[in-house]
Enzyme design. Structure first.
Site, PDB file in Angstrom:
ATOM      1  N   GLU A 167       6.999   0.870  -7.438  1.00  0.00           N
ATOM      2  CA  GLU A 167       7.437   1.899  -6.330  1.00  0.00           C
ATOM      3  C   GLU A 167       8.908   2.041  -6.162  1.00  0.00           C
ATOM      4  OE1 GLU A 167       5.048  -0.878  -3.506  1.00  0.00           O
ATOM      5  OE2 GLU A 167       6.767  -0.339  -2.280  1.00  0.00           O
ATOM      6  N   ARG A 219      -2.175  -3.482   9.099  1.00  0.00           N
ATOM      7  CA  ARG A 219      -1.222  -3.718   8.085  1.00  0.00           C
ATOM      8  C   ARG A 219      -0.320  -4.858   8.778  1.00  0.00           C
ATOM      9  NH1 ARG A 219       2.329   0.807   5.008  1.00  0.00           N
ATOM     10  NH2 ARG A 219       3.377   0.893   6.842  1.00  0.00           N
ATOM     11  N   LYS A 250       4.376  -6.047   4.536  1.00  0.00           N
ATOM     12  CA  LYS A 250       5.708  -5.325   4.895  1.00  0.00           C
ATOM     13  C   LYS A 250       6.576  -6.442   5.646  1.00  0.00           C
ATOM     14  CE  LYS A 250       7.049  -0.838   6.424  1.00  0.00           C
ATOM     15  NZ  LYS A 250       7.653  -0.247   5.232  1.00  0.00           N
TER      16      LYS A 250
END
Ligand code: COI
Length: 400
Positions: A283, A145, A247
């Site tokens: 989210e 990620r 992220k």
């Protein structure tokens, strides 16, 4: 040049050739303590994927005066951090090393400070009940990620092997801070930042990867209890074509206003709606969302505005194993308010049940407690993570 510094520890990686000298000086790991020499020697001799032995003879064997029963999610500084540089922006990271945990020195014109060129990750190490070392959960997924995020943010990234090696080293250097089993975990925070100086808007000329760690307990102040969420209608977390799916550090400060407003009203966090239709749930500020209706579990699809959570992906698999139909799709506000059960997932939050969601002034309640899917998934996941259940999926990585 130093904007962040401390008398205790200034790391040597900032941006000049004296870094290497600082690395091999006795003070690089000593900081007023003895016993760093053997660590330094062994460090230069070993190579990936071996773990560098860490001399902890100068440390207590437990985490100081920590109240393990009341950890929460605050920062407890630990002994060591890991630092690895990429001096040429060419993707060739130097051999990383452990340093005493402390402040870092950074150019005021570094890419991360000026343009937010940075990513972070989060993962946890658990102490095994049988005393046979520590467990990581899917650390390669964090590495991948970070690589995906680095591609989006025009940054070089460590290889999966370098990343996992660094995580293991960080855990081994801080084992006295890993909570007793059942009391929490050692939260590991890898960072990748544009540390090189740049004035015009462009990728930084140099990058730094570092990892620090802190013992943590539950993320929300509610502890293991179910939380209350507020649907945010004014602010959005992400937009199509933006960076919501990686992220980057720049996804997080913008949510603070909505989060703080909600907290002041007694909510644990906010739920964001999509920025185009303002109708689909995305989210929360710090975690993914699941809604259960009958035997169907739904979670917003990761199409660029949702963070592809590693806990999220694991929960999808575990729920399917339990016989539930799991759908990754658009989840409307109607799906949410009409759900039987709602829960959040994330590294920090684990699997957290949601007892109410407030939308446009109306409060909707959901099933919580012993006999819920979220409890079952929480138990299954944490048993695997702590080594209490057989890991049939090969998700865990042991550190002995
Ligand atoms: C995590 O769950 O590890 C995260 O990165 C969320 C963070 C806001 C604590």
């Amino acid at each position: 040049m130093a904007v962040l510094s401390s008398a205790r520890r200034v790391l040597p990686w900032a941006c000049n050739g004296q870094a290497a000298l600082a690395r091999v000086s006795g003070g690089a790991l000593g900081t007023g303590r003895s016993g760093g020499g053997s660590l330094l020697q062994s460090r230069w001799q070993s190579s990936l994927p071996q773990l560098d032995p860490v001399d902890r003879s100068d440390e207590d064997s437990t985490g100081g005066d920590i109240d393990w029963d009341n950890l929460g999610f605050g920062l407890t500084p630990t002994d060591y951090m890991y630092v690895m540089r990429c001096p040429q922006a060419d993707g060739n990271f130097s051999r990383g090393e452990l340093s005493r945990y402390g402040n870092v020195e950074l150019s005021p014109s570094s890419g991360v400070l000026n343009y937010g060129q940075g990513l972070f990750e989060g993962l946890k190490a658990y102490r095994r009940a049988d005393g046979a070392g520590y467990m990581l959960f899917r650390p390669e997924e964090n590495a991948r990620r970070m690589q995906d995020g680095a591609e989006r943010m025009c940054m070089p990234a460590p290889s999966v092997e370098q990343f996992v090696h660094a995580v293991k080293q960080t855990v081994l250097a801080n084992t006295r801070w890993v909570p007793p089993q059942g009391k929490g975990a050692l939260y590991i925070r890898p960072l990748l930042i544009g540390s090189g100086a740049i004035l015009g808007l462009a990728p930084a000329p140099e990058y730094t990867f570092m990892i620090y760690a802190s013992p943590v307990g539950t993320y929300f102040k509610e502890g293991m209890s179910a939380i209350h969420l507020l649907v945010e209608e004014e602010f959005h977390r992400a937009m199509p074509g933006g960076t919501g799916g990686v992220k980057t550090i720049t996804n997080y400060a913008p949510v603070l206003k909505a989060q703080m407003d909600a907290k002041s009203k007694g909510f644990a966090d906010v739920l964001y709606l999509d920025s185009v239709h303002k109708r689909y749930v995305e989210e929360a500020s710090s975690c993914n969302l699941f809604v259960l209706k009958g035997d169907t579990l739904a979670t917003p699809a990761t199409a660029g505005t949702i963070l592809p959570g590693i806990t999220r992906r694991s929960i999808i698999e575990l729920a399917r194993d339990c016989g539930y139909q799991v759908e990754e799709r658009l989840v409307s506000i109607d799906d949410l308010v009409g759900a039987d059960e709602v829960f959040c997932t994330g590294t920090a939050v684990g699997v957290t049940p949601v007892s109410t969601v407030t939308y446009q002034g109306t409060r909707y309640e959901f099933r919580t407690g012993e006999d819920t899917l979220s409890r079952k998934l929480y138990d299954t996941l944490t048993s695997i993570q702590m080594g209490l259940a057989e890991d049939k999926k090969g998700w865990t990585v042991a550190i002995d």
